[in-house]
Design a protein around this motif. Structure first.
Motif, short mmCIF file in Angstrom:
data_model
loop_
_atom_site.label_atom_id
_atom_site.label_comp_id
_atom_site.label_asym_id
_atom_site.label_seq_id
_atom_site.Cartn_x
_atom_site.Cartn_y
_atom_site.Cartn_z
N ASN A 192 -6.45 2.12 8.25
CA ASN A 192 -6.52 0.67 8.48
C ASN A 192 -6.65 -0.08 7.15
O ASN A 192 -6.08 -1.16 6.99
N GLY A 193 -7.40 0.52 6.22
CA GLY A 193 -7.57 -0.10 4.92
C GLY A 193 -6.25 -0.21 4.17
O GLY A 193 -5.99 -1.22 3.49
N VAL A 194 -5.40 0.80 4.29
CA VAL A 194 -4.08 0.75 3.67
C VAL A 194 -3.26 -0.38 4.30
O VAL A 194 -2.65 -1.20 3.61
N ASN A 195 -3.25 -0.43 5.63
CA ASN A 195 -2.53 -1.49 6.32
C ASN A 195 -3.03 -2.88 5.93
O ASN A 195 -2.24 -3.80 5.66
N ASN A 196 -4.36 -3.02 5.88
CA ASN A 196 -4.93 -4.32 5.55
C ASN A 196 -4.61 -4.74 4.12
O ASN A 196 -4.37 -5.92 3.85
N SER A 197 -4.61 -3.77 3.21
CA SER A 197 -4.28 -4.08 1.81
C SER A 197 -2.85 -4.63 1.71
O SER A 197 -2.60 -5.63 1.03
N LEU A 198 -1.92 -3.96 2.38
CA LEU A 198 -0.53 -4.40 2.32
C LEU A 198 -0.35 -5.75 3.02
O LEU A 198 0.39 -6.61 2.54
N GLU A 199 -1.04 -5.92 4.14
CA GLU A 199 -0.94 -7.20 4.86
C GLU A 199 -1.41 -8.35 3.98
O GLU A 199 -0.78 -9.42 3.95
N TYR A 200 -2.51 -8.14 3.27
CA TYR A 200 -3.04 -9.23 2.44
C TYR A 200 -2.15 -9.49 1.22
O TYR A 200 -1.72 -10.63 0.98
N TRP A 201 -1.87 -8.45 0.45
CA TRP A 201 -1.19 -8.66 -0.83
C TRP A 201 0.29 -8.99 -0.69
O TRP A 201 0.89 -9.55 -1.61
#
Length: 259
Positions: free
Chosen positions: A229-238
């Protein structure tokens, strides 16, 4: 009684003196080692950028020269996507700037749990032998299960096709979330597409595994849902409006020569 006090006073004097000497030695060592630590940090960054660009093997141990030959580091303003040539990327300390309220802000939608976002970031343009743009590398980070995970996302010039995702700093669980550095998992990212036909962000780490042929899906990390989820969230934000969205649009419109 006076002899006892004299002895105690001398002992305290010796202890205090030793403490002062040790403090001076430690402080002196810290100051003298700081340039070396800065250089080592710079070399580490260069090495991971070259890895993301697929040029690390080509370096043959000479990371600085290879970096200088192929990589153009630029400071960019997140909100506008414009280059800021007046800022030297080599001396721009993103972590320090992000902690300063005068040069950063709290994200409106902090899905990646980064806390604060600097107004400016550093991107890396990778040129081929002919001097043409070959790869664009974006730094991304976000919180996983135990730690903030830092990575370089390498994209083809279409700003949609992924070349690599290289995590260079993370403190996730060994054998579980720490598998973000496993070469087999990293290899899945090559050729995946960030956006769908409508321009919406579609890339995703899929729990249980991505369907065969899914150009937007990467297998989730077994037993490490929160890291995935952290990987997904990082990409979603940046890759979103508070991240590199404006910069991505600039490249797609061919506006690279604005600074």
């Amino acid at each position: 009684m006076s002899k006892s006090n004299d002895t105690m006073g001398k002992t305290l004097g010796v202890v205090i003196g030793l403490c002062l000497v040790c403090s001076l030695v430690v402080s002196g060592a810290a100051v003298s080692l700081k340039p070396l630590q800065k250089l080592n940090k710079e070399r580490d960054t260069q090495r991971y950028v070259l890895e993301a660009a697929g040029l690390l093997d080509q370096a043959n141990g000479d990371v600085p020269a290879t970096f200088e030959r192929y990589i153009d580091a630029r400071v960019v303003e997140y909100d506008t996507g414009d280059f800021l040539p007046q800022i030297d990327p080599r001396s721009y300390d993103l972590a320090m700037v992000a902690r300063d309220p005068a040069s950063s802000a709290k994200p409106v939608n902090d899905v990646a749990s980064i806390g604060r976002r600097a107004h400016y970031g550093v991107v890396y343009l990778v040129n081929n032998e002919a001097g043409e743009l070959d790869t664009v590398i974006l730094p991304v980070h976000g919180y996983g299960l135990w730690s903030t995970m830092y990575a370089f996302l390498a994209l083809a010039p279409d700003m949609n096709t992924i070349k690599s995702l290289v995590y260079y700093d993370q403190g996730e669980t060994p054998g579980l979330g720490a598998e973000v550095v496993n070469p087999r998992w990293k290899a899945q990212w090559a050729g995946k597409k960030l956006f769908d036909e409508t321009g919406e962000l579609a890339i995703s780490v899929v729990k249980g595994g991505a369907p065969a042929g899914d150009i937007h899906g990467v297998d989730g990390l077994s037993g490490a849902t929160l890291t995935s989820n952290g990987v997904n969230n990082s990409l979603e934000y940046w890759l979103g409006e508070e991240g590199f969205a404006a910069f991505i649009d600039k490249i797609r419109q061919g506006e690279l020569n604005n600074g």
